[in-house]
Design an enzyme around this catalytic site. Structure first.
Site, PDB file in Angstrom:
ATOM      1  N   ASP A   1      -6.120  -7.230   4.367  1.00  0.00           N
ATOM      2  CA  ASP A   1      -7.264  -6.630   3.670  1.00  0.00           C
ATOM      3  C   ASP A   1      -8.124  -7.734   3.049  1.00  0.00           C
ATOM      4  O   ASP A   1      -9.339  -7.771   3.209  1.00  0.00           O
ATOM      5  CB  ASP A   1      -6.757  -5.675   2.589  1.00  0.00           C
TER       6      ASP A   1
ATOM      7  N   LYS B   1       3.761 -15.310   3.188  1.00  0.00           N
ATOM      8  CA  LYS B   1       4.004 -16.075   1.960  1.00  0.00           C
ATOM      9  C   LYS B   1       5.519 -16.252   1.871  1.00  0.00           C
ATOM     10  O   LYS B   1       6.171 -15.841   0.900  1.00  0.00           O
ATOM     11  CB  LYS B   1       3.417 -15.306   0.757  1.00  0.00           C
TER      12      LYS B   1
ATOM     13  N   TYR C   1       0.823  -1.209   0.000  1.00  0.00           N
ATOM     14  CA  TYR C   1       0.000   0.000   0.000  1.00  0.00           C
ATOM     15  C   TYR C   1       0.856   1.258   0.000  1.00  0.00           C
ATOM     16  O   TYR C   1       0.415   2.304  -0.462  1.00  0.00           O
ATOM     17  CB  TYR C   1      -0.902   0.022   1.230  1.00  0.00           C
TER      18      TYR C   1
ATOM     19  N   ASP D   1      -2.200 -18.496   1.352  1.00  0.00           N
ATOM     20  CA  ASP D   1      -3.165 -19.283   0.558  1.00  0.00           C
ATOM     21  C   ASP D   1      -3.814 -20.353   1.422  1.00  0.00           C
ATOM     22  O   ASP D   1      -5.036 -20.567   1.373  1.00  0.00           O
ATOM     23  CB  ASP D   1      -2.488 -19.878  -0.692  1.00  0.00           C
TER      24      ASP D   1
ATOM     25  N   ASP E   1     -12.088  -9.488   4.433  1.00  0.00           N
ATOM     26  CA  ASP E   1     -13.330  -9.522   3.637  1.00  0.00           C
ATOM     27  C   ASP E   1     -13.834 -10.963   3.565  1.00  0.00           C
ATOM     28  O   ASP E   1     -15.026 -11.231   3.689  1.00  0.00           O
ATOM     29  CB  ASP E   1     -13.114  -8.997   2.209  1.00  0.00           C
TER      30      ASP E   1
HETATM   31  C1  IPM Z   1     -10.364  -1.440   3.983  1.00  0.00           C
HETATM   32  C2  IPM Z   1     -10.619  -0.895   2.601  1.00  0.00           C
HETATM   33  C3  IPM Z   1      -9.480   0.016   2.194  1.00  0.00           C
HETATM   34  C4  IPM Z   1      -8.198  -0.782   2.206  1.00  0.00           C
HETATM   35  C5  IPM Z   1      -9.661   0.739   0.835  1.00  0.00           C
HETATM   36  C6  IPM Z   1     -10.943   1.515   0.771  1.00  0.00           C
HETATM   37  C7  IPM Z   1      -8.478   1.601   0.501  1.00  0.00           C
HETATM   38  O1  IPM Z   1     -10.800  -1.922   1.690  1.00  0.00           O
HETATM   39  O2  IPM Z   1     -10.286  -0.639   4.937  1.00  0.00           O
HETATM   40  O3  IPM Z   1     -10.234  -2.657   4.143  1.00  0.00           O
HETATM   41  O4  IPM Z   1      -7.884  -1.460   1.222  1.00  0.00           O
HETATM   42  O5  IPM Z   1      -7.502  -0.755   3.222  1.00  0.00           O
HETATM   43 MN    MN Z   2     -10.758  -3.931   2.536  1.00  0.00          MN
END
Ligand code: IPM
Ligand code: MN
Length: 356
Positions: free
Chosen positions: A246, A190, A142, A222, A250
């Site tokens: 990240d 990894k 990032y 993975d 999710d």
């Molecule tokens: C999160 C989001 C952010 C990230 C984006 C919006 C930049 O997905 O907070 O997880 O990737 O960190």
């Molecule tokens: Mn995210």
């Protein structure tokens, strides 16, 4: 107690979900006699529109002067569909994380009994799952430089960089949480491919000797992605680099039943930020349909982490659980035809707190 918070609603559904979270924050403050003052500021696409900067200096100084930041979401389809835009809403979030020194993003994942059937995973796999993902937030791909394009535009590059110091501080923080929980830490990397991951593993192995009471497990990312959905109950605390964290969180949200349920706390050097893990969900903006619970749960984390007010956080969590038991939830987790609006859910949760 005096609570002085910055409120950054951001884009898309941000203003709607933040408005609902504020109702609960106000209700808790009234109940426990806290004096709440809050100021709002711009971040993301709305900040670009107003000032040209996705994280204006004014917003940063407000954050620095506050005891905690409550954050909604950022992002807009206009920028998503314009990959060549020079200034992007996401840069605002990244700048905020960097400038506030928020190197750790704590994402607790738990299941809610009334939501078990909403998860695409079988109930017996997820019932009782309770772990914490600690994502490194100010390093890795990032922020690594160089990042960009070749002159002809046909080659692009990102750089993944980690220093020993960055790894050391997040791994230690993760051990601290593991010690307070079930004493198991999974370090996700990894290391079979990436140099940065090999440094992660080396530094973690060195630190592990200082925490003999915690069982340390090393896992490739993975494999961790698979284990998350196959055996989520095997995790207690997981620590990993920015990008892996990240993606894995999710994925982890499907255990909970909806991305609209996962809160997070970003902590580090300056003021801590509390935000849902989901994005700005532009398709739902202005429709009063988005799930406000992840933001309300982020406010619970704010009371606990920023102010050490455990009872207050617990009451918010209890109110959220009660709203789900009562079926007062938005469409993402409701039974067919029984969806409540964003504001109806927020009102219900706040009034539960008031009447408790
Ligand atoms: C999160 C989001 C952010 C990230 C984006 C919006 C930049 O997905 O907070 O997880 O990737 O960190
Ligand atoms: Mn995210």
């Amino acid at each position: 107690m005096k609570l002085n918070i910055a409120v950054l609603a951001g884009d898309g559904i941000g203003p709607e979900i933040i408005a609902e979270a504020l109702k609960s924050v106000q209700a808790v403050c009234a109940k426990f006699n806290h004096e709440l003052t809050y100021k709002e500021a711009l971040v993301g696409a709305c900040a670009i529109d107003a000032t040209g900067n996705p994280y204006p200096e004014e917003t940063h100084s407000l954050c620095m002067q506050s005891d905690a930041v409550l954050f909604g979401a950022i992002g807009s389809p206009f920028y998503d569909n314009n990959p060549s835009a020079k200034v992007r809403p996401e840069q605002g979030l990244l700048a905020m994380r960097k400038k506030l020194g928020l190197f750790a993003n704590i994402r607790p994942v738990t299941t809610f009994p009334s939501l078990l059937h909403k998860s695409p995973l079988r109930s017996e796999l997820i019932e009782g799952a309770d772990f914490m993902c600690i994502r490194e937030l100010t390093g890795g791909m990032y922020f690594g430089r160089p990042q960009g394009r070749s002159e002809d535009g046909d080659t692009a590059y990102d750089t993944c960089v980690y220093t020993r110091e960055e790894i050391d501080r997040i791994v230690r923080l993760a051990y601290g949480y593991a010690q307070k929980r079930r004493k198991k830490l999974t370090v996700v990397d990894k290391a079979n491919v990436l140099a940065t991951s090999r440094l992660w593993r080396q530094v973690s192995q060195e630190i592990s000797a200082e925490f003999p009471d915690v069982e340390t497990e090393y896992m490739f990312v993975d494999n961790a992605a698979m284990r998350l959905v196959q055996w989520p109950k095997s995790f207690d605390v997981m620590v990993t680099e920015n990008m892996f964290g990240d993606i894995l969180t999710d994925e982890a949200s499907v255990i909970t039943g909806s991305l609209g349920m996962l809160p997070s706390a970003s902590v580090g050097i300056h003021t801590s930020v509390f935000e849902p893990i989901h994005g700005s969900y532009p398709q739902a903006a202005g429709k009063n349909i988005a799930n406000p619970l992840a933001t309300i749960l982020s406010a619970a984390l704010m009371f606990e982490y920023a102010f050490d007010l455990k009872e207050e956080g617990k009451l918010i969590r209890e109110a959220v659980a009660a709203s789900m038991d009562a079926g007062v939830v938005t469409e993402d987790i409701s039974e067919k035809g029984k969806a409540y609006s964003t504001s109806a859910v927020g009102d219900w949760v706040a009034s539960y707190i008031k009447n408790k």
